[in-house]
Scaffold this motif. Structure first.
Motif, PDB file in Angstrom:
ATOM      1  N   GLU A  76       1.977   1.741  -3.573  1.00  8.71           N
ATOM      2  CA  GLU A  76       0.882   2.267  -4.380  1.00  8.71           C
ATOM      3  C   GLU A  76       0.615   3.730  -4.064  1.00  8.71           C
ATOM      4  O   GLU A  76       0.369   4.542  -4.973  1.00  8.71           O
ATOM      5  CB  GLU A  76      -0.375   1.433  -4.137  1.00  8.71           C
ATOM      6  CG  GLU A  76      -0.275  -0.003  -4.646  1.00  8.71           C
ATOM      7  CD  GLU A  76      -1.515  -0.805  -4.303  1.00  8.71           C
ATOM      8  OE1 GLU A  76      -2.397  -0.247  -3.620  1.00  8.71           O
ATOM      9  OE2 GLU A  76      -1.590  -1.984  -4.714  1.00  8.71           O
ATOM     10  N   ARG A  77       0.670   4.075  -2.792  1.00  6.56           N
ATOM     11  CA  ARG A  77       0.441   5.472  -2.409  1.00  6.56           C
ATOM     12  C   ARG A  77       1.538   6.378  -2.968  1.00  6.56           C
ATOM     13  O   ARG A  77       1.289   7.492  -3.428  1.00  6.56           O
ATOM     14  CB  ARG A  77       0.379   5.568  -0.879  1.00  6.56           C
ATOM     15  CG  ARG A  77       0.022   6.949  -0.365  1.00  6.56           C
ATOM     16  CD  ARG A  77      -0.275   6.924   1.132  1.00  6.56           C
ATOM     17  NE  ARG A  77       0.850   6.452   1.907  1.00  6.56           N
ATOM     18  CZ  ARG A  77       0.910   5.256   2.479  1.00  6.56           C
ATOM     19  NH1 ARG A  77      -0.112   4.410   2.345  1.00  6.56           N
ATOM     20  NH2 ARG A  77       1.965   4.893   3.182  1.00  6.56           N
ATOM     21  N   SER A  87       0.831  -1.212   0.000  1.00  2.00           N
ATOM     22  CA  SER A  87       0.000   0.000   0.000  1.00  2.00           C
ATOM     23  C   SER A  87       0.858   1.252   0.000  1.00  2.00           C
ATOM     24  O   SER A  87       0.502   2.260  -0.623  1.00  2.00           O
ATOM     25  CB  SER A  87      -0.924  -0.001   1.224  1.00  2.00           C
ATOM     26  OG  SER A  87      -0.171   0.022   2.424  1.00  2.00           O
ATOM     27  N   GLU A  88       2.011   1.178   0.675  1.00  3.53           N
ATOM     28  CA  GLU A  88       2.912   2.330   0.677  1.00  3.53           C
ATOM     29  C   GLU A  88       3.454   2.596  -0.722  1.00  3.53           C
ATOM     30  O   GLU A  88       3.564   3.745  -1.157  1.00  3.53           O
ATOM     31  CB  GLU A  88       4.058   2.075   1.656  1.00  3.53           C
ATOM     32  CG  GLU A  88       4.999   3.257   1.791  1.00  3.53           C
ATOM     33  CD  GLU A  88       6.142   2.970   2.744  1.00  3.53           C
ATOM     34  OE1 GLU A  88       6.904   3.903   3.055  1.00  3.53           O
ATOM     35  OE2 GLU A  88       6.271   1.794   3.166  1.00  3.53           O
TER      36      GLU A  88
END
Length: 460
Positions: A39-40, A36-37
């Protein structure tokens, strides 16, 4: 022997469940968090790249001139004014405005970027790196200007962050605290569910070992449908068998002892009548018969004493142990004047049948008098230690080895060649103390005498 804390099943189950839960949850959260990091990071970087590219394309379409090549790798948080040629002030102004806009975004931890802007209609690179092969992880974006012209924006998306930085960031996060709490709560609950019934079953086993033949597991354990419930039911069956066996043995000893009394009395009578008719030179054989009859009679008395202990009535009355001791000491001072008995007593109350304590002390003192030389001292004390009543009897005999101490309280155990006992005295004493709810412990070193310590728990 006390179990060390790290060897207890509770600690083992707790650590295994805790570590397993924490590692599984932490590993999953770490992997998902890293994804998720990333992707962010890509989303934020894409937005900023497109914003900067729009500024460059807008200036390019208004002036019709190519922007100069950067003299160094372009960085979002760059704070230099010489990235563009000095003779291109209009590009400088746009770059500064774009940079100030980035500063106002409060995102100061951006990575160095490699970027290329390609004019699809003219087939010309208008900004950035000319050779696309220099990109390690390129990401291609489409940009449509205000004049409806299409551009291709290529940016380096190589998200590289050290493993140590990821771990440190993960450890100090709120997720770790929540995972530790959940893993600890789960481990405690599972350990408590398993260990608690085991401890209760252990207490029932200890009661059975201490002589409570009626000890059985409670209904909660018996009604369980798992392995612990099955173990509880097996324990009850075993306890029934042990109780029946011991009671049968006690009845057998009593019956045999009573049956031996009759033939023994007739044998002694016959020996007395025969002694009146034999010659004087044969009288030693009659004396030998009488001696052996006396020994058999004493053995029967001790066996009956051991079996009668179980039949003594229990009592809830409290009695002063010091008074029982003082009475016994006076008796032994009269019957064994060759020994010096010293007494140190204080008022100390024990709950139960005083006859059991008298029987135990009588055998202990008798054992000390028999196995210590004449003139030696036997010290006896009674007091309270930590709320428990403690009685100590210490002699100055030859003492015992650790191997002898292990079998000291077993029936028919003797360590000397003297025929002055059958090894039942201390067995009777141990059983009497156990029936009073206490414990009997022996301490000795070779040449330092034998000390017997009786402890009785404090009772309301």
């Amino acid at each position: 022997m006390a179990i060390r804390w790290y060897k207890r099943i509770f600690c083992k189950i707790f650590l295994i469940v805790w570590l397993t839960s924490f590692l599984v949850i932490a590993g999953t959260a770490f992997i998902v968090g890293s994804m998720s990091e990333k992707e962010r990071y890509q989303e934020v970087l894409t937005a900023k790249v497109l914003g900067q590219a729009e500024l460059i394309v807008d200036r390019y379409e208004r002036t019709g001139r190519l922007p100069p090549k950067p003299r160094r790798e372009f960085r979002w948080n760059h704070d230099h004014d010489d990235d563009w040629d000095d003779d291109r002030d209009d590009w400088d102004d746009d770059r500064r405005r774009g940079h100030d806009r980035d500063k106002r975004s409060k995102d100061r931890d951006l990575f160095p970027l490699k970027m290329q802007i390609f004019d699809l209609q003219k087939g010309l690179v208008i900004f950035g790196i000319q050779d696309e092969t220099k990109f390690r992880s390129p990401r291609v974006l489409k940009l449509q200007s205000f004049n409806n012209k299409m551009y291709r924006v290529v940016v380096e998306m190589d998200f590289r962050r050290s493993f140590a930085a990821k771990v440190i960031g993960f450890v100090v996060s709120v997720q770790v605290v929540l995972m530790l709490f959940v893993a600890t709560l789960t481990a405690l609950l599972i350990s408590w569910i398993i260990v608690r019934p085991i401890n209760r079953l252990r207490q029932h086993t200890r009661d059975l070992y201490n002589g409570d033949l009626s000890a059985r597991t409670d209904g909660c354990l018996n009604q369980r449908g798992d392995e612990i419930g099955e173990l509880s039911r097996e324990f009850n069956r075993m306890a029934d068998y042990v109780e029946q066996t011991l009671q049968s043995n006690q009845h057998l000893l009593q019956d045999v002892s009573h049956e031996l009394r009759g033939p023994l009395a007739r044998l002694q009578m016959a020996a007395g009548l025969a002694g009146q008719r034999v010659a004087e030179e044969d009288w030693e054989y009659i004396e030998r018969i009488n001696l052996e009859c006396d020994r058999i009679n004493k053995l029967i008395d001790e066996i009956l004493s051991l079996s009668r202990l179980e039949q003594m009535e229990a009592s809830d009355q409290r009695f002063d142990a010091a008074k029982v001791i003082e009475t016994l000491v006076e008796d032994y001072r009269f019957s064994a004047p060759e020994h010096q008995l010293t007494v140190d007593t204080t008022n100390c109350f024990i709950k139960g049948n005083s006859a059991l304590l008298e029987r135990a002390l009588n055998n202990i003192l008798g054992n000390a008098v028999k196995h210590t030389p004449a003139g030696s001292q036997v010290a006896l004390s009674v007091g309270s230690e930590g709320g428990d009543a403690v009685i100590r009897v210490k002699d100055n005999g030859p003492g015992l080895t650790p191997e002898q101490l292990e079998s000291l309280f077993k029936p028919f155990t003797r360590f000397t060649e003297q025929n002055n006992g059958y090894g039942l005295g201390l067995s009777i004493a141990l059983r009497a103390v156990q029936l009073l709810g206490g414990s009997l412990e022996a301490r000795s070193e070779p040449g330092a005498g034998l000390e017997l310590v009786m402890k009785f728990p404090a009772r309301a």
